[in-house]
Design an enzyme around this catalytic site. Structure first.
Site, mmCIF file in Angstrom:
data_model
loop_
_atom_site.group_PDB
_atom_site.id
_atom_site.type_symbol
_atom_site.label_atom_id
_atom_site.label_comp_id
_atom_site.label_asym_id
_atom_site.label_seq_id
_atom_site.Cartn_x
_atom_site.Cartn_y
_atom_site.Cartn_z
ATOM 1 N N HIS A 1 0.690 -1.349 0.126
ATOM 2 C CA HIS A 1 -0.012 0.099 -0.077
ATOM 3 C C HIS A 1 0.817 1.341 0.076
ATOM 4 C CE1 HIS A 1 -3.309 2.689 2.229
ATOM 5 N NE2 HIS A 1 -3.206 2.798 0.955
ATOM 6 N N GLU B 1 2.052 1.804 -3.394
ATOM 7 C CA GLU B 1 1.006 2.369 -4.317
ATOM 8 C C GLU B 1 1.062 4.045 -4.057
ATOM 9 O OE1 GLU B 1 -3.125 3.623 -3.575
ATOM 10 O OE2 GLU B 1 -3.127 1.519 -2.998
ATOM 11 N N HIS B 2 1.202 4.543 -2.853
ATOM 12 C CA HIS B 2 1.213 5.913 -2.804
ATOM 13 C C HIS B 2 2.546 6.428 -3.396
ATOM 14 C CE1 HIS B 2 -1.820 6.940 0.554
ATOM 15 N NE2 HIS B 2 -1.988 5.676 0.093
ATOM 16 N N GLU C 1 -3.961 6.891 7.744
ATOM 17 C CA GLU C 1 -5.072 6.140 6.969
ATOM 18 C C GLU C 1 -5.441 5.165 7.801
ATOM 19 O OE1 GLU C 1 -4.258 5.132 2.983
ATOM 20 O OE2 GLU C 1 -4.672 7.137 2.166
#
Length: 215
Positions: free
Chosen positions: A27, A30-31, A107
């Site tokens: 994740h 991905e950022h 998040e």
């Protein structure tokens, strides 16, 4: 019939592929894929897509990570060029890494730690999957996220981001011959890493699926 195209680049890697204790790594990468290459500086990826009238985003799951753009068909080459560039030329500086790791951490707190339904879902997955990698949350645990280093992310990127570990899907008002030429133009020179091959239309081993208005 609308003169638009949806581009989705699916990488066959997700949270189940993360090293033990490095939850949230897929994740976080991905950022960071939106934080610049040798050609596209800083966080200007989305700015370029928006300047051409489109939008872009991404998401991570247990088994895959997906990057997608929606824009006018005349701008397909722009999106392909950008995706091919960051498939091979991602640059991660210390500032970008620290910024995005903090965002991923927040998040996690917002979507899971402060959400009893999300917390229940994680407990359920852990009960069902036990020690299987599918028991791990895609977001990673808070202490795992903080343990990820820039070197971890670079190693993960170097291992999994290549044509032979990806599927490119194009859908819309597409001229197939033109689309094939553009895909070849931008992905042909990118080296494979796992040497997987098949008999489908591909650029090296990048699988390409095209849905167009003639179907």
């Amino acid at each position: 019939k609308a003169p638009v195209v949806k581009l989705m680049l699916w990488y066959k890697v997700g949270s189940v592929d993360e090293p033990l204790g490095k939850g949230g790594l897929a994740h976080l990468l991905e950022h960071l894929m939106f934080r610049g290459t040798k050609k596209v500086k800083g966080s200007s990826f989305n700015d370029i897509i928006e300047a051409h009238g489109g939008d872009s985003n991404a998401f991570t799951s247990h088994d895959f990570t997906v990057y997608h753009e929606f824009l006018d068909i005349s701008r397909l080459e722009v999106a392909l060029a950008l995706e091919a560039d960051r498939m091979q030329n991602l640059q991660i500086n210390d500032e970008a890494f620290e910024t995005e790791r903090k965002i991923v951490f927040q998040e996690r707190k917002q979507r899971v730690s402060n959400n009893p339904f999300a917390g229940f879902g994680e407990i359920l997955n852990k009960t069902l999957w036990q020690n299987n990698p599918y028991a791990r949350p895609v977001t990673g645990l808070e202490d795992e996220i903080l343990s990820i280093t820039k070197e971890d992310v670079i190693s993960f990127y170097d291992t999994y981001y290549s044509p032979d570990n990806a599927v490119l899907i194009l859908s819309g008002d597409i001229d197939v011959v033109t689309a094939r030429k553009l895909v070849n133009k931008y992905f042909q020179s990118i080296p494979n890493k796992n040497n997987n091959t098949d008999n489908n239309f591909s650029v090296k081993s990048l699988k390409v699926i095209i849905y167009y208005k003639g179907l």
